[in-house]
Each structure stands twice: as C-alpha cells, then as structure tokens.
Motif scaffolding. Structure first.
Motif, short mmCIF file in Angstrom:
data_model
loop_
_atom_site.label_atom_id
_atom_site.label_comp_id
_atom_site.label_asym_id
_atom_site.label_seq_id
_atom_site.Cartn_x
_atom_site.Cartn_y
_atom_site.Cartn_z
N GLN A 202 0.80 -1.21 0.00
CA GLN A 202 0.00 0.00 0.00
C GLN A 202 0.84 1.27 0.00
OE1 GLN A 202 -2.73 -0.40 3.33
NE2 GLN A 202 -3.20 -2.51 2.74
N GLY A 203 2.16 1.11 0.06
CA GLY A 203 3.04 2.27 0.05
C GLY A 203 3.14 3.01 1.36
N ILE A 204 2.68 2.39 2.44
CA ILE A 204 2.79 3.01 3.76
C ILE A 204 4.25 3.10 4.16
CG2 ILE A 204 2.20 2.75 6.21
CD1 ILE A 204 -0.37 1.31 5.27
N VAL A 205 5.03 2.08 3.81
CA VAL A 205 6.47 2.10 3.99
C VAL A 205 7.12 1.66 2.68
CG1 VAL A 205 6.47 1.69 6.49
CG2 VAL A 205 6.44 -0.26 4.93
N ASP A 206 8.39 2.03 2.51
CA ASP A 206 9.13 1.66 1.31
C ASP A 206 9.99 0.42 1.50
OD1 ASP A 206 8.28 4.11 0.00
OD2 ASP A 206 9.76 5.14 1.26
N GLY A 207 10.07 -0.04 2.74
CA GLY A 207 10.92 -1.19 3.01
C GLY A 207 10.77 -1.64 4.45
N ALA A 208 11.61 -2.58 4.85
CA ALA A 208 11.52 -3.12 6.21
C ALA A 208 12.87 -3.63 6.66
CB ALA A 208 10.51 -4.25 6.26
N ILE A 209 13.17 -3.41 7.94
CA ILE A 209 14.33 -4.04 8.57
C ILE A 209 13.78 -5.03 9.59
CG2 ILE A 209 14.55 -2.30 10.42
CD1 ILE A 209 17.63 -2.61 10.11
N GLY A 210 14.41 -6.17 9.70
CA GLY A 210 13.90 -7.17 10.63
C GLY A 210 13.81 -8.55 10.03
N GLY A 211 14.59 -8.82 9.01
CA GLY A 211 14.54 -10.15 8.42
C GLY A 211 15.84 -10.52 7.75
N THR A 212 16.13 -11.81 7.74
CA THR A 212 17.30 -12.33 7.04
C THR A 212 17.02 -12.37 5.54
OG1 THR A 212 16.46 -14.58 7.22
CG2 THR A 212 17.89 -13.79 9.01
N ALA A 213 18.00 -12.79 4.77
CA ALA A 213 17.80 -12.97 3.33
C ALA A 213 16.67 -13.97 3.09
CB ALA A 213 19.09 -13.45 2.68
N GLU A 214 16.63 -15.04 3.88
CA GLU A 214 15.57 -16.04 3.73
C GLU A 214 14.20 -15.43 3.98
OE1 GLU A 214 14.17 -20.40 5.49
OE2 GLU A 214 15.51 -19.13 6.67
N THR A 215 14.07 -14.68 5.07
CA THR A 215 12.80 -14.06 5.40
C THR A 215 12.36 -13.06 4.34
OG1 THR A 215 13.20 -14.35 7.77
CG2 THR A 215 11.57 -12.69 7.14
N ASN A 216 13.32 -12.31 3.80
CA ASN A 216 12.97 -11.33 2.78
C ASN A 216 12.42 -11.99 1.53
OD1 ASN A 216 13.85 -8.15 3.02
ND2 ASN A 216 14.81 -9.46 4.56
N LEU A 217 12.88 -13.21 1.25
CA LEU A 217 12.35 -13.93 0.09
C LEU A 217 11.05 -14.65 0.41
CD1 LEU A 217 12.58 -14.85 -2.84
CD2 LEU A 217 13.96 -16.77 -2.07
N THR A 218 11.03 -15.40 1.51
CA THR A 218 9.89 -16.25 1.81
C THR A 218 8.70 -15.50 2.38
OG1 THR A 218 10.74 -16.81 4.01
CG2 THR A 218 11.36 -18.26 2.19
N VAL A 219 8.94 -14.36 3.01
CA VAL A 219 7.84 -13.59 3.61
C VAL A 219 7.51 -12.34 2.80
CG1 VAL A 219 7.02 -12.37 5.66
CG2 VAL A 219 8.39 -14.45 5.92
N LEU A 220 8.54 -11.55 2.48
CA LEU A 220 8.28 -10.30 1.75
C LEU A 220 8.17 -10.54 0.24
CD1 LEU A 220 10.61 -7.81 3.67
CD2 LEU A 220 8.31 -8.61 4.23
N GLY A 221 9.01 -11.42 -0.27
CA GLY A 221 8.90 -11.87 -1.66
C GLY A 221 8.71 -10.76 -2.68
N ASP A 222 7.62 -10.83 -3.44
CA ASP A 222 7.35 -9.89 -4.53
C ASP A 222 7.06 -8.48 -4.06
OD1 ASP A 222 7.69 -11.93 -6.36
OD2 ASP A 222 5.56 -12.45 -6.39
N ALA A 223 6.94 -8.28 -2.75
CA ALA A 223 6.65 -6.94 -2.23
C ALA A 223 7.90 -6.05 -2.21
CB ALA A 223 6.06 -7.03 -0.82
N ILE A 224 9.09 -6.63 -2.42
CA ILE A 224 10.32 -5.84 -2.43
C ILE A 224 11.07 -6.06 -3.75
CG2 ILE A 224 10.57 -5.86 0.07
CD1 ILE A 224 12.74 -8.05 -0.29
#
Length: 330
Positions: A202-224
């Motif tokens: 929704q564009g509320i934030v442009d990114g996030a801190i708080g995850g490993t490379a694995e988490t960024n792929l498996t949880v955030l995925g296409d959102a980043i």
C-alpha cells in the motif's frame, strides 16, 4: 471375574500406569511459532518436536506455526499466563527494557561470535535467562537464524554508507531500532511484523528491517525489489515454556526437553551462515537485486553505529551490562 475383583485390577492397572510413566502421565503441550511452514526455523522445530516424541517420556507437543496463535507479544503474554504452553518467537521488550539486549546493533559481527553470544555461558544468555524468569518464562534456547538486512521497494540513496537514504522503512517496536535506523540514514515507521507486506503493497512504507535474506524472500517476496545485507542485527528468536508448566513436568521430561532444544539452538548456528548465503543467491534468482557491501563499507557502517548508538543505550542497559555484553565477543 466378580465386580469387586475387576475393580481391584483396574485400580492396580491405573496405579501401575502412573508409577511406570505410561499413558496416565502423558502430557500434551501446544507450542506457538511465528515462522512460515517452509522456513528453516519451522523445519528445525518440527525435527525437535519429533525427537522429544521419540524419547518416549510421554511428551506430546503440537506445533501451531506462522502466527496462528497470535503475534510474538501475544504469545509471550499467553505463555507467561499459562494460556499457551510454549512459544518460539522473537522476544519483545514491552514488559522489560533489558530484554532489548537481543537487538543491540552490531553486537555480533561474525557467525562464530553469534554462537558464543547466544549460547549458555555468555553474559548475554545469563541476563536474558534471568529477566525472562522474572516474568514466569523458562528459557529453553536461542535460535539464531542469521544476519538482518533491509528489503526495499526502491533503491535507497547512499545505500552503502550512512548518508540519507530517502526511503521510509518499517522498524520493530523497540527504541534501539529507531536509534539504529536513524543513524543509518533511514526514515522509519513502526509496523507490526504481521502487517509488513500490506504496508509495503500500500506504500505506507518503502521497506523493512527485521529479516534475514531467507525471510525477505519467503515472507516479503514480490513486495520488495532490493535487499541490502547490512548485518545490523542478528535475527534471533527464543524457545520458551511457562515456568508453571515446566515445574509440572517430571525430571526426565525436563531433561529430554532441555537437551532437545539445546540441540536445536546449536543447529541454528551451524545453519545460519549456510542459509544466509543460499538465500542471497535465491533472492537474485527471484529478481530481487542484492546491493552488496564490501567489508570496508560494512565495517564503516558498524563503527558509525557503535559510536552513535551504543552510548545512548547506557541509560537503558547501564554501562556495566553493556561492557559485559561486549566481553562476550572477545
């Protein structure tokens, strides 16, 4: 057989069941996890639960992964109150500021230091254990998943330095997160982890801190679209059980559980480096650009954060405790 004789046999059978640790002593426990089913932390937890079941000490643990029983804060409170038996979540500091030692930036710089700090025998583990116990929680082990970076939807300015980034990222609810991201040059907004993906979409934030490379792929995925491995914090969660529930277990059951979760913790240290590297490659394969930092760039950022943020933490933790934590990595 007459009824009186049958009744006597039944009583003896029940008594024997209790004495021999049989079915009558079986304990059913629920453990609440926060990781997705395909995350390495969930897989290790499943292996641990099976190991405990295979020990034949009448301990049956049922896993509820992926936040099914609530957020990390909710699970922690429910375990302390006996509503849920066990948890495997990140430990938040909303009830005790000292627990924020699990998020001191750049306290750990190598995988070997990771093992040393988050294992029994360190000053960190001793203090963590004591402060969890004060809230009615028995610590069973720390699971270190790997180093944390920043996933973003657009490329930050000054991505490899501490200059202004001109992006707004999600941070977790801890003062140290705000202090750290400010010093790194980010704007920030506190968002619950369960709401991160919608906030990105929704564009509320442009990114996030708080995850490993694995988490960024498996949880955030296409959102980043980008991932920067700043290695600012160690993604660490804890295995824990309510003290009252722990006290209700037999000595044999406690030993089996302690040994199994200690083994799971040690396994995390062995896996963290391997998984970090593996998923750095998978991010690129998925179309998420990894903005690599040289050792000099990473060290410069770490030195800046230590100089800017650590002195501000003395009021929260005390100078003596900070010095003890620093000793763990020497």
């Amino acid at each position: 057989m007459n009824i009186r004789a049958y009744g006597s046999v039944a009583v003896l059978a029940v008594a024997f069941g209790f004495a021999s640790g049989g079915i009558a002593n079986a304990v059913d426990l629920k453990i609440a996890g926060q990781h997705p089913m395909d995350n390495i932390a969930t897989k290790v937890l499943e292996e641990t639960i099976k190991e405990i079941a295979d020990a034949n000490v009448d301990l049956n643990i049922k896993l509820f992964p992926a936040g099914q029983l609530g957020s990390g804060e909710q699970v922690f409170g429910d375990v302390a109150q006996g509503v849920i038996d066990m948890g495997h979540t990140f430990i938040y500091s909303h009830n005790d500021p000292i627990l924020e030692i699990n998020s001191i930036p750049y306290l750990v710089g190598t995988y070997e230091q990771m093992r040393k700090v988050y294992s029994p025998g360190s000053n960190f583990y001793r203090v963590y254990d004591e402060h969890l116990a004060a809230q009615g929680i028995k610590l069973l082990g720390v699971f270190a998943e790997g180093f944390i970076g920043v996933g973003v939807t657009k490329k930050p300015d000054n991505a490899t330095t501490t200059g202004p980034k001109n992006v707004n990222i999600r941070i977790f609810s801890a003062e140290v997160a705000k202090l750290t991201t400010d010093a790194m040059g980010f704007n920030s907004t506190t968002v619950n982890w369960s709401d991160v993906v919608p906030a990105l979409q929704q564009g509320i934030v442009d990114g996030a801190i708080g995850g490993t490379a694995e988490t960024n792929l498996t949880v955030l995925g296409d959102a980043i679209k980008y991932f920067v491995p700043y290695n600012t914090f160690v993604e660490n969660t804890a295995f824990y059980i309510g003290q009252a529930k722990w006290d209700s277990l037999s000595a044999e059951q406690q030993t089996v559980m302690s040994d199994a979760f200690a083994k799971a913790s040690q396994k995390s240290f062995e896996l963290s480096e391997k998984v970090d590297k593996e998923y750095m490659g998978k991010l690129a394969e998925h179309g998420i650009e990894v903005i690599a930092l040289s050792d000099d760039e990473l060290n410069a950022i770490a030195d800046h954060i230590k100089a800017e943020v650590w002195p501000k933490l003395e009021g929260k933790f005390g100078k003596e405790l900070l010095e003890q934590l620093k000793q763990d990595t020497k």
